[in-house]
Every structure is written in structure tokens, then in C-alpha cells.
Scaffold this motif. Structure first.
Motif, PDB file in Angstrom:
ATOM      1  N   ARG A 114      21.151  34.305  31.167  1.00  0.00           N
ATOM      2  CA  ARG A 114      20.596  34.480  32.564  1.00  0.00           C
ATOM      3  C   ARG A 114      21.731  33.957  33.512  1.00  0.00           C
ATOM      4  O   ARG A 114      21.863  34.885  34.709  1.00  0.00           O
ATOM      5  CB  ARG A 114      19.389  33.781  32.787  1.00  0.00           C
ATOM      6  N   LEU A 115      22.416  33.117  33.283  1.00  0.00           N
ATOM      7  CA  LEU A 115      23.574  32.719  34.237  1.00  0.00           C
ATOM      8  C   LEU A 115      24.796  33.766  34.121  1.00  0.00           C
ATOM      9  O   LEU A 115      25.121  34.311  35.168  1.00  0.00           O
ATOM     10  CB  LEU A 115      24.234  31.463  33.654  1.00  0.00           C
ATOM     11  N   GLY A 116      24.956  34.363  32.980  1.00  0.00           N
ATOM     12  CA  GLY A 116      25.823  35.490  32.859  1.00  0.00           C
ATOM     13  C   GLY A 116      25.648  36.708  33.561  1.00  0.00           C
ATOM     14  O   GLY A 116      26.314  37.479  34.418  1.00  0.00           O
ATOM     15  N   LYS A 117      24.064  36.962  33.597  1.00  0.00           N
ATOM     16  CA  LYS A 117      23.638  37.934  34.277  1.00  0.00           C
ATOM     17  C   LYS A 117      23.951  37.846  35.827  1.00  0.00           C
ATOM     18  O   LYS A 117      24.233  38.833  36.608  1.00  0.00           O
ATOM     19  CB  LYS A 117      21.994  38.383  34.110  1.00  0.00           C
ATOM     20  N   SER A 118      23.596  36.494  36.286  1.00  0.00           N
ATOM     21  CA  SER A 118      23.644  36.181  37.798  1.00  0.00           C
ATOM     22  C   SER A 118      25.280  36.384  38.132  1.00  0.00           C
ATOM     23  O   SER A 118      25.582  36.736  39.200  1.00  0.00           O
ATOM     24  CB  SER A 118      23.112  35.110  38.188  1.00  0.00           C
ATOM     25  N   ILE A 119      26.197  36.010  37.223  1.00  0.00           N
ATOM     26  CA  ILE A 119      27.564  35.973  37.618  1.00  0.00           C
ATOM     27  C   ILE A 119      28.110  37.415  37.743  1.00  0.00           C
ATOM     28  O   ILE A 119      28.821  37.966  38.730  1.00  0.00           O
ATOM     29  CB  ILE A 119      28.674  35.330  36.644  1.00  0.00           C
ATOM     30  N   VAL A 120      27.530  38.454  37.103  1.00  0.00           N
ATOM     31  CA  VAL A 120      27.995  39.832  36.943  1.00  0.00           C
ATOM     32  C   VAL A 120      27.471  40.356  38.258  1.00  0.00           C
ATOM     33  O   VAL A 120      28.036  41.155  38.856  1.00  0.00           O
ATOM     34  CB  VAL A 120      27.505  40.389  35.755  1.00  0.00           C
ATOM     35  N   LYS A 121      26.158  40.192  38.609  1.00  0.00           N
ATOM     36  CA  LYS A 121      25.398  40.582  39.757  1.00  0.00           C
ATOM     37  C   LYS A 121      26.165  40.306  40.982  1.00  0.00           C
ATOM     38  O   LYS A 121      26.399  40.931  41.944  1.00  0.00           O
ATOM     39  CB  LYS A 121      23.945  40.239  39.667  1.00  0.00           C
ATOM     40  N   ALA A 122      26.466  39.035  41.018  1.00  0.00           N
ATOM     41  CA  ALA A 122      26.945  38.187  42.191  1.00  0.00           C
ATOM     42  C   ALA A 122      28.511  38.808  42.600  1.00  0.00           C
ATOM     43  O   ALA A 122      28.927  39.184  43.559  1.00  0.00           O
ATOM     44  CB  ALA A 122      27.208  36.722  42.236  1.00  0.00           C
ATOM     45  N   ALA A 123      29.116  39.109  41.528  1.00  0.00           N
ATOM     46  CA  ALA A 123      30.590  39.661  41.509  1.00  0.00           C
ATOM     47  C   ALA A 123      30.806  41.231  42.047  1.00  0.00           C
ATOM     48  O   ALA A 123      31.402  41.595  42.897  1.00  0.00           O
ATOM     49  CB  ALA A 123      31.571  39.718  40.119  1.00  0.00           C
ATOM     50  N   ALA A 124      29.398  41.962  41.590  1.00  0.00           N
ATOM     51  CA  ALA A 124      29.411  43.402  41.982  1.00  0.00           C
ATOM     52  C   ALA A 124      29.020  43.471  43.382  1.00  0.00           C
ATOM     53  O   ALA A 124      29.491  44.182  44.091  1.00  0.00           O
ATOM     54  CB  ALA A 124      28.233  43.969  41.004  1.00  0.00           C
ATOM     55  N   ALA A 125      28.123  42.377  43.813  1.00  0.00           N
ATOM     56  CA  ALA A 125      27.765  42.536  45.280  1.00  0.00           C
ATOM     57  C   ALA A 125      28.801  42.189  46.119  1.00  0.00           C
ATOM     58  O   ALA A 125      29.016  42.583  47.211  1.00  0.00           O
ATOM     59  CB  ALA A 125      26.663  41.452  45.292  1.00  0.00           C
ATOM     60  N   SER A 126      29.631  41.256  45.832  1.00  0.00           N
ATOM     61  CA  SER A 126      31.015  40.693  46.506  1.00  0.00           C
ATOM     62  C   SER A 126      31.841  41.883  46.724  1.00  0.00           C
ATOM     63  O   SER A 126      32.339  42.071  47.683  1.00  0.00           O
ATOM     64  CB  SER A 126      31.629  39.605  45.768  1.00  0.00           C
ATOM     65  N   ARG A 127      31.961  42.777  45.573  1.00  0.00           N
ATOM     66  CA  ARG A 127      32.966  43.767  45.791  1.00  0.00           C
ATOM     67  C   ARG A 127      32.519  44.832  46.479  1.00  0.00           C
ATOM     68  O   ARG A 127      33.235  45.627  47.136  1.00  0.00           O
ATOM     69  CB  ARG A 127      33.000  44.473  44.018  1.00  0.00           C
ATOM     70  N   ALA A 128      31.116  45.078  46.635  1.00  0.00           N
ATOM     71  CA  ALA A 128      30.507  45.998  47.367  1.00  0.00           C
ATOM     72  C   ALA A 128      30.619  45.842  48.759  1.00  0.00           C
ATOM     73  O   ALA A 128      30.879  46.733  49.738  1.00  0.00           O
ATOM     74  CB  ALA A 128      28.963  46.347  47.081  1.00  0.00           C
ATOM     75  N   VAL A 129      30.508  44.405  49.089  1.00  0.00           N
ATOM     76  CA  VAL A 129      30.868  43.979  50.525  1.00  0.00           C
ATOM     77  C   VAL A 129      32.201  44.193  51.116  1.00  0.00           C
ATOM     78  O   VAL A 129      32.526  44.634  52.097  1.00  0.00           O
ATOM     79  CB  VAL A 129      30.509  42.644  50.890  1.00  0.00           C
ATOM     80  N   HIS A 130      33.102  43.839  50.081  1.00  0.00           N
ATOM     81  CA  HIS A 130      34.494  43.979  50.337  1.00  0.00           C
ATOM     82  C   HIS A 130      34.882  45.375  50.542  1.00  0.00           C
ATOM     83  O   HIS A 130      35.962  46.024  51.350  1.00  0.00           O
ATOM     84  CB  HIS A 130      35.333  43.476  49.342  1.00  0.00           C
ATOM     85  N   THR A 131      34.208  46.254  49.959  1.00  0.00           N
ATOM     86  CA  THR A 131      34.492  47.893  49.680  1.00  0.00           C
ATOM     87  C   THR A 131      34.031  48.493  51.026  1.00  0.00           C
ATOM     88  O   THR A 131      34.781  49.471  51.524  1.00  0.00           O
ATOM     89  CB  THR A 131      33.953  48.705  48.648  1.00  0.00           C
ATOM     90  N   THR A 132      32.998  47.979  51.486  1.00  0.00           N
ATOM     91  CA  THR A 132      32.373  48.529  52.745  1.00  0.00           C
ATOM     92  C   THR A 132      33.270  47.993  54.095  1.00  0.00           C
ATOM     93  O   THR A 132      32.984  48.613  55.054  1.00  0.00           O
ATOM     94  CB  THR A 132      31.037  48.383  52.914  1.00  0.00           C
ATOM     95  N   LYS A 133      34.023  47.033  53.994  1.00  0.00           N
ATOM     96  CA  LYS A 133      34.558  46.393  55.153  1.00  0.00           C
ATOM     97  C   LYS A 133      35.776  47.248  55.351  1.00  0.00           C
ATOM     98  O   LYS A 133      36.465  47.841  54.581  1.00  0.00           O
ATOM     99  CB  LYS A 133      35.189  45.119  54.958  1.00  0.00           C
TER     100      LYS A 133
END
Length: 465
Positions: free
Chosen positions: A446-465
Motif C-alpha cells: 500500500r505504501l508502494g502504491k502511494s509512492i508511485v501515485k504521489a510521484a506521478a501526480a508531482s510529475r503531472a504538476v511540473h509538466t503543466t507549469k
């Protein structure tokens, strides 16, 4: 799709019924403890008050459609959402809306909840009538209006599952009667007590969705279920072309998991990130199908649930049919209360259930059991160092490597976690159950999934900036 099944009975060109299940990877021989399988379900009297959270499904939460002081009837819509992935909530008793409050669900999320005080009448909503269903679109609309979600525990809105995309060729319905978790026998009793509703739902889905084959999958530790369903399914009067068959499965956990079930029954493997429809299958829980058949006949939406109440701390274990929103403590009182102080309270089974802080929470649509255990059963082994025995790898039905994933969780390496396939984990708990070192592998997943999701969300935010 053309498939050949070893030792199978051929029904038509290219499509077969298996005479035995296909081999699947991993799993565990867990103790069954099916203590309540032979007991007829009891019906609990309506409680004085129900608490109906506005999220009892996967997807967007509902918004209350009533206000404090409103008078409501049984089956009346009290919450709904304009989002596609969602399902309406209906009043399970008649009475007055006491308040709109907030509750914390077992997963930790806080949602609005409608509290209804009973007037003792259980007055049915006058608008309730059987839906007119003549085609697939009507079926999807009826499923949504009924409030049906996956009753085996997943809580996925049924209308979304039944709305098969035009580009998907689904030829097989799999009726899930595996019920492989220890203790739980709610589906077992559904098959015994409502077998005709089960088969009526099967035939309705088969006709409306244009399905070619129906496989009712039952673990072989339920011979009475196999017999009663075969007696009906094998009837030439109801099924003259032999489109419906019962397939006994090996009693091995997690046989009822969707991807495992599809492979065991058809030999088809669902790729990572894909759904049963991508390999031509529709999977539905037996209780969901029986409810749908009754809804098409009566128009009464999802307002009650059968639960297995069991565990060493329960005085009188049994299956109980209760209105949705009934506080758990009242159900346990109906079962004679606690025989000893409960040290572990679970909503669901011991393998995939969620631990509860106390018994004040209400029953939700997707609940199928409440288990309470004394001190001896609740005590967990203290984790020790991994001994590299490989039992977690051998047991994983998704062919993952839990020990490597656990290591990358410690390093917080999202790319390595994604490469190791952590998002494919179904959190069945087989790895932790098989681990002689008592490693907390499910928590690591479960922690692994949250790490992957958080990293993907972070990359998406940086991509849109």
C-alpha cells in the motif's frame, strides 16, 4: 475469441465449457472456519435509527438530497451524484431525517451521512415499481437506479460494469460464488436461500447482454451450493441449449479475486491495467445477480444486506439480514453480544477486511461480514528479518516479488516500484500470510502504491507549469 478447454464439453464452434478449472499461480490454503454455512439467515428487526454515509461505493461520493426534518419512505433516494462512477443511496427505513452529519469510514475518509429516525412503519416509497427493461440500455439504467454496487466487497457501481463498451466483445459471464475468505458465508446462504433469484438474474443478464456462456464458479468446499445450483442450471426447461454450467473450483485463497477467477474459469489472463471485459468476460458476485433479479421483479432498491457475524468474540455467530445503515453494535447485540472483550474488530474477512476502531460504524452496501476476535486470535507475530525463503513470491497470484517491493518502499524509489509492478497488487494478503518472518508486506504494498501515485501526480504538476 476462439478458445479450447482441456477435457471440456464443447457447446458451439470455438467456445467450450471447462470440465475442471485452469491452473492459476500462487495462493494459500487458509483455514475455512465456515461456522455459519449451515445456518439459515436471521432477519433483524429495523433499528430505531440508521446512519447512511454518502459514499458506499467506488467513485464519487453522493450529495444528500434531503434535509433535516424531512419525512422519508423506504426506498426513497436520499443521496445521489452527477458523476458517472457513483450510485444513489436510498432510505432503508421510513421516518424523519434527524440530521446530516459526518462519519469516518474504515478507510479513513470522512464523508457526509444522513441520519434517519424510524417511525416504526417501514412505509414503502409510493414511487417504487418494477423497471421496464427491454434492452441493454434499459438494464444499465435500472442497475444505476437500484443503487447496486459490487456486493462481494469491492463496491464498484454495477451500471458501469454492465455498460460494456462497444469495442469490447464479451461472451462469458462468470458468477462469483467462490467466497474464499475464512469465516464468511453470506454468499453461501444466498445461493441456498435464493437460488431461483440467482438463476433468474443469470438468464436475464445473458439475454439482455447477448452472452454466449455462463460459468457459475463455486469452491468445492460448498457441495450443497454446487448441488442446488446444478439442479437448476442443468434444467432443460430453463436452459435447453446448455448455456449455463456450474464449475467447482479448488478451495484455495484468493480464488474469488477477479483476475484469478477469470483465469481459473476460462484460461484467459487479464493483462496489467486491464479489466475482465478486455478478455471477453463479465464477472459478478452471486448476491449482486440475485439482487438484480429481485429488483427487476419488484423495483425495490438496495436497502438491506446479509452479513456474516462471526469470530471468537461473538456469542452467537450467524448470518443476519439487516437494513443498510444499522450500527454494527446493534447487530452484534442481536447475535447475543460479545462472549469476551473484542481485541480485533474487522469489517470484512481476516485476509482483506479493514480493522475498525469501534462498533459504532454503520453497515455499508459493500460489507459482507463483521468479525470480532479475542486476544489470542488478534495477537500479531512480531516481524523479524526476511530469510529469503521465497514463499511470498511463490504465493503471489499476480506473480510479483513482495520482498523486492518492500525494499524499494524503504528507499522510496517510485520508478523501481512501478517497474516491479506494485500497482498490480490486489492486496489479497497471501504474501503476508505465507511469510514465516511475519513481515508486514501488505502495508508495504500500500505504501508502494502511494509512492508511485504521489510521484506521478508531482510529475503531472511540473509538466503543466
Amino acid at each position: 475469441m476462439s478458445l479450447g478447454f482441456p477435457g471440456a464439453k464443447r457447446r458451439r464452434e470455438g467456445l467450450f465449457f471447462p470440465s475442471h478449472p485452469f491452473r492459476t499461480h500462487g495462493g494459500a490454503h487458509v483455514p475455512h472456519h465456515k461456522n455459519t454455512a449451515g445456518q439459515e439467515s436471521a432477519t433483524m428487526p429495523p433499528p430505531a435509527q440508521v446512519i447512511l454515509p454518502m459514499q458506499q461505493h467506488v467513485g464519487a461520493p453522493c450529495v444528500p438530497t434531503v434535509q433535516p426534518g424531512d419525512i422519508v419512505d423506504v426506498g426513497q433516494v436520499i443521496g445521489d451524484s452527477d458523476q458517472y462512477i457513483g450510485a444513489p443511496i436510498h432510505a432503508s427505513i421510513s421516518g424523519k431525517v434527524k440530521e446530516i452529519t459526518t462519519v469516518t469510514l474504515p478507510a479513513g475518509n470522512r464523508v457526509a451521512a444522513v441520519v434517519i429516525e424510524s417511525d416504526g412503519e417501514m412505509r414503502l416509497c409510493p414511487n417504487i415499481r418494477p423497471p421496464k427493461v427491454e434492452n441493454r440500455s434499459d438494464l444499465v439504467a435500472a442497475a444505476r437506479a437500484s443503487g447496486l454496487v459490487g456486493l462481494g466487497g469491492a463496491g464498484f457501481p454495477a451500471h458501469v460494469k454492465l455498460n460494456i463498451p462497444p469495442d469490447k466483445k464479451v461472451d462469458t459471464l462468470l458468477v462469483n460464488v467462490a467466497e474464499c475468505e475464512p469465516y464468511i458465508t453470506a454468499d453461501h446462504r444466498e445461493a441456498i436461500e435464493n437460488s431461483w433469484a440467482v438463476l433468474s438474474g443469470v438468464y436475464a443478464l445473458k439475454e439482455l447482454l447477448g452472452l454466449e456462456r455462463v460459468i457459475i464458479a463455486v469452491e468445492n468446499n460448498k457441495p450443497d451450493v454446487i448441488k442446488v445450483l446444478r439442479d437448476i442450471a442443468d434444467s432443460d426447461a430453463r436452459d435447453p441449449e446448455n448455456h449455463v454450467r456450474v464449475l467447482p473450483l479448488k478451495a484455495r485463497y484468493p480464488q474469488g479475486a477477479e483476475k484469478v477467477l477469470v483465469q481459473a474459469c476460462t484460461g484467459r489472463k487479464i493483462p496489467p491495467g486491464k479489466l475482465p471485459a478486455d478478455v471477453g468476460c463479465l464477472v459478478m458476485n452471486i448476491t449482486s445477480i440475485a439482487f438484480l433479479a429481485n429488483y427487476l421483479k419488484t423495483g425495490i432498491p438496495l436497502i438491506s444486506k446479509r452479513l456474516t457475524i462471526d469470530g471468537t468474540a461473538i456469542a452467537n455467530p450467524q448470518n443476519v439480514i439487516v437494513p443498510l445503515g444499522t450500527p454494527i453494535r446493534e447487530i452484534i447485540d442481536f447475535c447475543g453480544g460479545y462472549r469476551c472483550e473484542p481485541k480485533k474488530l474487522l469489517m470484512g474477512g481476516p485476509m482483506m477486511g479493514l480493522a475498525l476502531v469501534d462498533d459504532s460504524l454503520p453497515v455499508l452496501k459493500q460489507n459482507n461480514a463483521v468479525l470480532a476476535f479475542g486476544e489470542q486470535e488478534a495477537k500479531l507475530a512480531q516481524p523479524s528479518a526476511c530469510i529469503r525463503c521465497g514463499r511470498c513470491v511463490a504465493g503471489c497470484p499476480m506473480n510479483l516479488m513482495p520482498t523486492l517491493i518492500e525494499r524499494q518502499v524503504t528507499l522510496k524509489d517510485d520508478k523501481a516500484l512501478a517497474k516491479l509492478g506494485v500497482m498490480s497488487c490486489m492486496e489479497c494478503g497471501t504474501c503476508a500470510y505465507n511469510c514465516p518472518a511475519g513481515r508486514q508486506l501488505v502495508q508495504a504494498m500500500r505504501l508502494g502504491k502511494s509512492i508511485v501515485k504521489a510521484a506521478a501526480a508531482s510529475r503531472a504538476v511540473h509538466t503543466t507549469k
